[in-house]
Design a protein around this motif. Structure first.
Motif, PDB file in Angstrom:
ATOM      1  N   GLY A  90       0.813  -1.208   0.000  1.00  0.00           N
ATOM      2  CA  GLY A  90       0.000   0.000   0.000  1.00  0.00           C
ATOM      3  C   GLY A  90       0.850   1.262   0.000  1.00  0.00           C
ATOM      4  N   VAL A  91       0.413   2.271  -0.744  1.00  0.00           N
ATOM      5  CA  VAL A  91       1.139   3.543  -0.821  1.00  0.00           C
ATOM      6  C   VAL A  91       0.425   4.570   0.055  1.00  0.00           C
ATOM      7  CG1 VAL A  91       1.970   5.401  -2.329  1.00  0.00           C
ATOM      8  CG2 VAL A  91       1.925   3.023  -3.146  1.00  0.00           C
ATOM      9  N   ALA A  92       1.183   5.220   0.915  1.00  0.00           N
ATOM     10  CA  ALA A  92       0.605   6.206   1.835  1.00  0.00           C
ATOM     11  C   ALA A  92       1.449   7.469   1.862  1.00  0.00           C
ATOM     12  CB  ALA A  92       0.514   5.614   3.245  1.00  0.00           C
ATOM     13  N   MET A  93       0.775   8.596   1.848  1.00  0.00           N
ATOM     14  CA  MET A  93       1.418   9.879   2.065  1.00  0.00           C
ATOM     15  C   MET A  93       1.137  10.277   3.515  1.00  0.00           C
ATOM     16  SD  MET A  93       0.808  13.613   0.284  1.00  0.00           S
ATOM     17  CE  MET A  93      -0.945  13.627   0.687  1.00  0.00           C
ATOM     18  N   VAL A  94       2.181  10.348   4.309  1.00  0.00           N
ATOM     19  CA  VAL A  94       2.037  10.678   5.724  1.00  0.00           C
ATOM     20  C   VAL A  94       2.518  12.107   5.939  1.00  0.00           C
ATOM     21  CG1 VAL A  94       2.649  10.045   8.084  1.00  0.00           C
ATOM     22  CG2 VAL A  94       2.420   8.262   6.331  1.00  0.00           C
ATOM     23  N   ALA A  95       1.573  12.993   6.208  1.00  0.00           N
ATOM     24  CA  ALA A  95       1.885  14.406   6.424  1.00  0.00           C
ATOM     25  C   ALA A  95       1.853  14.688   7.920  1.00  0.00           C
ATOM     26  CB  ALA A  95       0.866  15.288   5.703  1.00  0.00           C
ATOM     27  N   PHE A 216       5.359   6.263   1.851  1.00  0.00           N
ATOM     28  CA  PHE A 216       5.726   4.863   2.040  1.00  0.00           C
ATOM     29  C   PHE A 216       5.020   3.988   1.014  1.00  0.00           C
ATOM     30  CE2 PHE A 216       6.295   6.740   6.243  1.00  0.00           C
ATOM     31  CZ  PHE A 216       7.477   6.160   6.692  1.00  0.00           C
ATOM     32  N   ARG A 217       5.703   2.954   0.548  1.00  0.00           N
ATOM     33  CA  ARG A 217       5.056   1.855  -0.172  1.00  0.00           C
ATOM     34  C   ARG A 217       5.276   0.623   0.685  1.00  0.00           C
ATOM     35  NH1 ARG A 217       7.701   1.154  -5.288  1.00  0.00           N
ATOM     36  NH2 ARG A 217       9.209  -0.105  -4.134  1.00  0.00           N
ATOM     37  N   GLY A 218       4.230   0.175   1.346  1.00  0.00           N
ATOM     38  CA  GLY A 218       4.391  -0.872   2.342  1.00  0.00           C
ATOM     39  C   GLY A 218       5.289  -0.361   3.455  1.00  0.00           C
ATOM     40  N   LYS A 219       6.386  -1.053   3.689  1.00  0.00           N
ATOM     41  CA  LYS A 219       7.332  -0.620   4.720  1.00  0.00           C
ATOM     42  C   LYS A 219       8.551   0.088   4.129  1.00  0.00           C
ATOM     43  CE  LYS A 219       6.074  -4.274   7.976  1.00  0.00           C
ATOM     44  NZ  LYS A 219       6.565  -5.420   8.788  1.00  0.00           N
ATOM     45  N   GLN A 220       8.487   0.343   2.818  1.00  0.00           N
ATOM     46  CA  GLN A 220       9.612   1.014   2.165  1.00  0.00           C
ATOM     47  C   GLN A 220       9.385   2.524   2.133  1.00  0.00           C
ATOM     48  OE1 GLN A 220      10.146  -0.001  -1.949  1.00  0.00           O
ATOM     49  NE2 GLN A 220      12.042   1.189  -2.166  1.00  0.00           N
ATOM     50  N   LEU A 221      10.361   3.268   2.602  1.00  0.00           N
ATOM     51  CA  LEU A 221      10.290   4.729   2.583  1.00  0.00           C
ATOM     52  C   LEU A 221      10.734   5.223   1.210  1.00  0.00           C
ATOM     53  CD1 LEU A 221       9.889   7.439   4.070  1.00  0.00           C
ATOM     54  CD2 LEU A 221      12.278   7.257   4.821  1.00  0.00           C
ATOM     55  N   LEU A 222       9.828   5.924   0.515  1.00  0.00           N
ATOM     56  CA  LEU A 222      10.123   6.423  -0.824  1.00  0.00           C
ATOM     57  C   LEU A 222      10.524   7.892  -0.830  1.00  0.00           C
ATOM     58  CD1 LEU A 222       7.132   4.868  -2.817  1.00  0.00           C
ATOM     59  CD2 LEU A 222       9.419   3.908  -2.471  1.00  0.00           C
TER      60      LEU A 222
END
Length: 249
Positions: A90-95, A216-222
């Motif tokens: 899952g891709v998430a934008m964490v602000a 993040f994509r899953g546990k990977q920091l992009l």
């Protein structure tokens, strides 16, 4: 409104200075005309190449470390970071916003709300975290307004500490990067139309905390970007570009 006009450009909030990290003590002094120039706006748009945007400062386990942090929904329910998005692909934008009583926090939240449909269409989950208790988060959600299902409260700044975001009096009030806010004054004025200082955390130490933006994509920091000062927000176009390059499950 009178309180807004005081922001341009001689705004000097009066907040007692607690112990803080060492930062430059000289206040910035910029001309609003220069800040609003095309040269500055281009720099903002392409700040993805800035040294501040770097994943290398974080360990590969940063998502797992952040996942163990417990925060609150705006409704007041405790929740851990690792359940906020799909930890596989899952891709998430964490602000991470500043505190809920910060006008610049309201401006960024407004920009996030306006961009939400675009991120949703790309399969990206929006997660906005602010400093304060859930009742303070609800003030912003109700008065801005902002979708409560995307808004979270971190009263103890646990996530901010894990991500090592900047903190201090100098960063908050005197960092040159904060001058960018004058180029967005109209957007700021619109965002705080229903603003109230009652959204400020009861624990005033939280007002000296800066935020940041992470993808993040899953546990990977992009993507990782720390706000250098108040109002130094990540360009959402750049963040969207990063999200679109990330395969969505």
């Amino acid at each position: 409104m009178a309180t807004l006009q005081s922001l341009r450009p001689s705004f000097r909030p009066s907040i007692p200075a607690p112990n803080s990290h060492t930062f430059p003590a000289t206040p910035f002094n910029y001309s609003p005309k220069l800040i609003g120039s095309k040269v500055v706006s281009v720099t903002l748009r392409h700040s993805i190449i800035s040294p501040r945007v770097s994943n290398s400062q974080y360990s590969p386990q940063i998502a797992e470390n952040l996942g163990d942090v417990s925060i609150f929904t705006a409704a007041g329910e405790p929740v851990r970071f690792n359940v906020l998005w799909d930890q596989n692909q899952g891709v998430a934008m964490v602000a991470l916003l500043r505190h809920f009583g910060c006008p610049c926090c309201w401006e960024l939240a407004s920009a996030l709300k306006e961009s939400k449909a675009r991120f949703d269409s790309a399969g990206v989950k929006l997660i906005a975290v602010g400093i304060g208790t859930p009742n303070k988060a609800r003030i912003l959600a109700e008065r801005l307004p902002f979708p409560m299902d995307c808004l979270y409260a971190d009263p103890e700044r646990k996530a901010y500490n894990v991500l090592n975001l900047y903190y201090g009096f100098g960063r908050t009030f005197f960092n040159p990067a904060s001058a960018k806010v004058f180029s967005r004054f109209d957007a700021l004025q619109k965002a705080v139309k229903n603003y109230t200082i009652e959204a400020t955390p009861d624990d005033r130490s939280g007002v000296l905390q800066q935020g940041g933006m992470f993808v993040f994509r899953g546990k990977q920091l992009l993507y990782a970007r720390k706000d250098e000062g108040t109002g130094d927000h990540a360009p959402l176009d750049d963040v969207f570009d990063v999200c679109c390059k990330a395969p969505v499950a």
